[in-house]
Every structure is written in structure tokens, then in C-alpha cells.
Design a protein around this motif. Structure first.
Motif, PDB file in Angstrom:
ATOM      1  N   VAL A   1      53.428 -28.523   9.234  1.00 33.77           N
ATOM      2  CA  VAL A   1      53.608 -26.938   9.807  1.00 33.77           C
ATOM      3  C   VAL A   1      52.273 -26.203   9.607  1.00 33.77           C
ATOM      4  N   ARG A   2      51.915 -25.473  10.668  1.00 33.83           N
ATOM      5  CA  ARG A   2      50.608 -24.905  10.665  1.00 33.83           C
ATOM      6  C   ARG A   2      50.320 -23.672   9.655  1.00 33.83           C
ATOM      7  N   ASP A   3      49.241 -23.721   8.907  1.00 30.86           N
ATOM      8  CA  ASP A   3      49.031 -22.795   7.735  1.00 30.86           C
ATOM      9  C   ASP A   3      48.128 -21.850   8.172  1.00 30.86           C
ATOM     10  N   THR A   4      48.614 -20.705   8.456  1.00 31.45           N
ATOM     11  CA  THR A   4      47.999 -19.246   8.826  1.00 31.45           C
ATOM     12  C   THR A   4      47.556 -18.587   7.691  1.00 31.45           C
ATOM     13  N   SER A   5      47.411 -18.865   6.400  1.00 27.69           N
ATOM     14  CA  SER A   5      47.377 -18.189   5.470  1.00 27.69           C
ATOM     15  C   SER A   5      45.686 -17.295   5.530  1.00 27.69           C
ATOM     16  N   TYR A   6      44.789 -18.313   5.990  1.00 25.36           N
ATOM     17  CA  TYR A   6      43.443 -17.720   6.202  1.00 25.36           C
ATOM     18  C   TYR A   6      43.409 -17.558   7.622  1.00 25.36           C
TER      19      TYR A   6
ATOM     20  N   ILE B   1      30.326 -25.358  16.392  1.00 22.46           N
ATOM     21  CA  ILE B   1      30.767 -24.433  15.398  1.00 22.46           C
ATOM     22  C   ILE B   1      31.792 -24.784  14.821  1.00 22.46           C
ATOM     23  N   ILE B   2      31.945 -25.195  13.576  1.00 23.13           N
ATOM     24  CA  ILE B   2      32.977 -25.701  12.872  1.00 23.13           C
ATOM     25  C   ILE B   2      33.815 -24.772  11.994  1.00 23.13           C
ATOM     26  N   HIS B   3      35.113 -24.189  12.379  1.00 23.21           N
ATOM     27  CA  HIS B   3      35.631 -23.148  11.519  1.00 23.21           C
ATOM     28  C   HIS B   3      35.893 -23.641   9.781  1.00 23.21           C
ATOM     29  N   GLY B   4      36.033 -22.744   8.942  1.00 25.99           N
ATOM     30  CA  GLY B   4      36.539 -22.932   7.689  1.00 25.99           C
ATOM     31  C   GLY B   4      38.032 -22.874   7.590  1.00 25.99           C
ATOM     32  N   GLY B   5      38.285 -22.660   6.153  1.00 24.53           N
ATOM     33  CA  GLY B   5      39.942 -22.310   5.912  1.00 24.53           C
ATOM     34  C   GLY B   5      40.135 -23.493   4.790  1.00 24.53           C
ATOM     35  N   GLY B   6      39.297 -24.082   3.921  1.00 24.38           N
ATOM     36  CA  GLY B   6      39.767 -25.214   2.798  1.00 24.38           C
ATOM     37  C   GLY B   6      40.259 -26.421   3.630  1.00 24.38           C
ATOM     38  N   TRP B   7      39.852 -26.775   4.720  1.00 24.98           N
ATOM     39  CA  TRP B   7      40.357 -27.984   5.399  1.00 24.98           C
ATOM     40  C   TRP B   7      41.780 -28.072   5.673  1.00 24.98           C
ATOM     41  N   ARG B   8      42.476 -26.815   5.396  1.00 30.55           N
ATOM     42  CA  ARG B   8      43.867 -26.579   5.648  1.00 30.55           C
ATOM     43  C   ARG B   8      44.427 -25.762   6.488  1.00 30.55           C
ATOM     44  N   THR B   9      43.572 -24.617   6.652  1.00 28.82           N
ATOM     45  CA  THR B   9      43.995 -23.400   7.609  1.00 28.82           C
ATOM     46  C   THR B   9      42.710 -22.946   8.183  1.00 28.82           C
ATOM     47  N   GLY B  10      42.902 -21.593   8.897  1.00 26.04           N
ATOM     48  CA  GLY B  10      41.772 -21.233   9.580  1.00 26.04           C
ATOM     49  C   GLY B  10      41.607 -21.700  11.119  1.00 26.04           C
ATOM     50  N   SER B  11      41.052 -20.984  12.021  1.00 27.74           N
ATOM     51  CA  SER B  11      41.127 -21.522  13.229  1.00 27.74           C
ATOM     52  C   SER B  11      39.803 -21.412  14.236  1.00 27.74           C
ATOM     53  N   ARG B  12      39.463 -21.963  15.017  1.00 25.62           N
ATOM     54  CA  ARG B  12      38.161 -22.123  15.792  1.00 25.62           C
ATOM     55  C   ARG B  12      38.134 -20.484  16.650  1.00 25.62           C
ATOM     56  N   GLU B  13      39.052 -19.974  16.656  1.00 22.15           N
ATOM     57  CA  GLU B  13      39.136 -18.630  17.425  1.00 22.15           C
ATOM     58  C   GLU B  13      38.292 -17.806  16.276  1.00 22.15           C
ATOM     59  N   GLN B  14      38.340 -17.856  15.310  1.00 26.78           N
ATOM     60  CA  GLN B  14      37.527 -17.100  14.356  1.00 26.78           C
ATOM     61  C   GLN B  14      36.058 -17.007  14.649  1.00 26.78           C
ATOM     62  N   HIS B  15      35.503 -17.835  15.465  1.00 29.10           N
ATOM     63  CA  HIS B  15      33.919 -18.013  15.563  1.00 29.10           C
ATOM     64  C   HIS B  15      33.859 -17.783  17.061  1.00 29.10           C
ATOM     65  N   TYR B  16      34.753 -17.286  17.958  1.00 27.41           N
ATOM     66  CA  TYR B  16      34.351 -17.118  19.273  1.00 27.41           C
ATOM     67  C   TYR B  16      33.356 -15.884  19.334  1.00 27.41           C
ATOM     68  N   PRO B  17      33.070 -14.938  18.554  1.00 24.93           N
ATOM     69  CA  PRO B  17      32.248 -13.712  18.724  1.00 24.93           C
ATOM     70  C   PRO B  17      30.717 -14.752  18.207  1.00 24.93           C
TER      71      PRO B  17
END
Length: 334
Positions: free
Chosen positions: A36-41, A104-120
């Protein structure tokens, strides 16, 4: 590379193999592999937390530059279960020479986060003449370490294979990451082309080495005394979820997964961009000592008072972009 470095890397590789193949007295836990995708970050959740102490900060929105073209959801690798995608940001303006690529590699504790965060960030860097790629990778809700490492290695190989299509120099590939992504960017820099960490599928004909690294607040060591990763006293830590072992259960695996364990004469020039959170710098000075010893260029830029997620906000976003541009201009004579 010195004989000592070769020996250390070889011993750590043997440790890693033995840990994965033979295990130890503790069984590896798959409790965190929920599917299940973790969306917490997310950028919004980070902002909600950080704005309390930094009321003047602003989330950086996506940009719309006429010269920047985008292709989203390009499959770079296909596993047994699903396709792994990335996005490409490329510049349509003519250039006198091949461009520099940035992954560009996104963060999130190797568990959450997404690549869309670094589009800007990708859009802004592309407007300066770079070609950028934002990949997804398997998080710890889906697969344990080293699956994410294999994925990013496959990204580098895919990017190198597509240099002609996107008009960049295959010998000018930068791996940039934030937080967990920063740790992985440094891991890519220290383990380029090491068979142990290549995986066995996707774009295997190309090389996986990075030509430059930008580590934005990513730890260099999971076992350094200055670090805090692995504290399970108030709940399972991100590292414990990723490895399937706590640090106490399997410290050798945590050491073998640390970029600091492999830094050597083969490591590319590296830029460290850091917040004011001291434990996010764990291992940095030790890492730089090895770079200095081998005559490898590095820079450190640190924002006084900045929170961990600083690169997602103004007033830190623009100077971060400037630091990256200046560093890569110097490294590649752009």
C-alpha cells in the motif's frame, strides 16, 4: 584506487552477500512491505510542519517555460510485477555542445515521497540548459533494500543509453537526490559499475557510473555516531523498514549499505547542500577527507536555520539551484 580501498570495498561486498544469502540469528522482517502506497510525506505535509517555525516560507510551484518540453511516464524498466517510470524534461533551444543530464531522486525515507515533488527543480534546471529526469523507484512498502538501488542503477543506464535522443553527453551524467534520495545519489557515486549492486535486469549493456553527484541533505552513513537513523525507540525507523532488520539486529548490513563505506578514488566530484539539521550531515566530513586525499573536487553549502525539506521552499530553492548550476559548470566546464 588504492589497495586499501579495494580491500575495504571487497570485504564489505562479501559482508553484504553473506548477509543477504545466509542471514543471521534474526529473520528479516517484511512487516513494512504492505503493498500500500505510503503518502505520509509530501510537499504539503512537510510545509504544514515547517511553516510553524518558518512562517515566511513558500512552496515552489511548477514552472512553465516555453523552452522546456516534458515527457511523463516513460518506462525505464519492467519488473515481474509492474513497470517503473520516469519523466524527462528537455530543452528545445539549440545548443553549441551536448548538454549535461541530471537524474533527480526524491526523498521520503525510502518509504514515501514522490518524484512529482521535484518537478519544479527539474523545470528550473532545464530552463538553464540541463536535461533532467525524475524517476520513481520501489519503496520499502513494495520491496526491501537493495531493490531501490537496482532501480536507480537501471535509471542511470537507461539515461546513458538515451543520450542521443535527448542531446546530452553520456559522460556528463549527474545524480542528484534529496534526503533518502541524497543518500542514494551518493551511493550511486561510490558504487558505479559494481556488479554486486547492478541488479540483473534492464539496460544492462550500459554503464551505471555517475560523473557527478549532488547530495541534498542525504546521510552518508547509517552507522556513523553523528547519525540518528535506526532509532526505533518511538516506532519503526525508515531504515529498519528498508532493510528489514534493525541496526542492532544486523549492523553489518547497515554498514554495507552506507555510501561512506565505498567512497574512494573512483568517486566523482560531489556537491553537498545541507540544512541546519546536524544529523543529516552524518559522515560528511569523513567522506570529504577521502575525496580530498584522492584529489576529488567537492563543495559544501549549508543553509543556517533551514529545515530538512528546505529545497522544496523559497527562500532556499533559488540559491540551491544556483549552487547546483555553479558546481556543475565548474566540474564540466559548461
Amino acid at each position: 584506487m588504492s589497495f586499501t580501498n579495494v580491500t575495504i570495498r571487497f570485504k564489505l561486498a562479501l559482508i553484504f552477500v553473506s548477509v543477504l544469502s545466509l542471514g543471521n540469528s534474526f529473520s528479516q522482517s517484511y512487516k513494512g512491505v504492505t503493498g500500500v502506497r505510503d503518502t505520509s510525506y509530501s510537499t504539503k505535509s512537510a510545509f504544514k510542519y515547517d511553516v510553524k517555525l518558518h512562517p515566511s516560507i513558500k512552496i515552489v510551484p511548477e514552472f512553465h517555460f516555453n523552452s522546456v518540453k516534458e515527457k511523463r511516464n516513460i518506462t525505464y524498466c519492467e519488473t515481474e510485477k509492474r513497470k517503473l517510470n520516469l519523466d524527462a524534461f528537455y530543452n528545445t533551444e539549440k545548443a553549441n555542445s551536448k548538454r549535461i543530464a541530471i537524474i533527480i531522486i526524491h526523498g521520503g525515507g525510502w518509504r514515501t515521497g514522490s518524484r512529482e515533488q521535484h518537478y519544479p527543480m527539474a523545470q528550473k534546471l532545464d530552463s538553464l540548459g540541463y536535461v533532467c529526469f525524475t524517476p520513481e523507484y520501489r519503496l520499502s512498502t513494495e520491496a526491501l533494500f537493495p531493490a531501490a538501488i537496482y532501480d536507480i542503477k537501471a535509471v542511470i543506464r537507461w539515461v546513458r543509453e538515451n543520450a542521443t535522443a535527448y542531446n546530452f553527453d553520456p559522460n556528463k551524467i549527474t545524480v542528484l537526490g534529496f534526503s533518502a534520495g541524497g543518500e542514494m545519489a551518493s551511493f550511486m557515486g561510490t558504487t558505479g559499475n559494481m556488479p554486486l549492486f547492478e541488479g540483473t535486469s534492464c539496460n544492462l549493456e550500459a554503464k551505471s557510473n555517475a560523473n557527478a553527484v549532488v547530495d541534498i541533505d542525504g546521510t552518508l552513513s547509517f552507522v556513523h555516531p553523528d547519525g540518528r537513523e535506526g532509532d526505533d525507540s518511538k516506532g519503526i525507523s525508515a531504515g529498519t523498514y528498508w532493510f528489514g532488520y534493525s541496526k542492532a539486529e544486523n549492523p553489518k548490513l547497515w554498514e554495507a549499505a552506507s555510501p561512506l563505506s565505498y567512497v574512494s578514488a573512483q568517486t566523482p566530484p560531489t556537491l553537498f547542500v545541507n540544512s541546519a539539521v546536524p544529523w543529516m550531515h552524518a559522515g560528511r566530513e569523513d567522506y570529504i577527507q577521502v575525496l580530498d586525499k584522492n584529489g576529488i573536487y567537492s563543495e559544501v553549502k549549508e543553509f543556517e536555520g533551514a529545515p530538512h525539506s528546505f529545497c522544496l521552499y523559497e527562500p532556499w530553492f533559488d540559491p540551491t539551484i544556483q549552487y547546483i548550476d555553479h558546481f556543475l559548470t565548474k566540474v564540466f566546464n559548461k
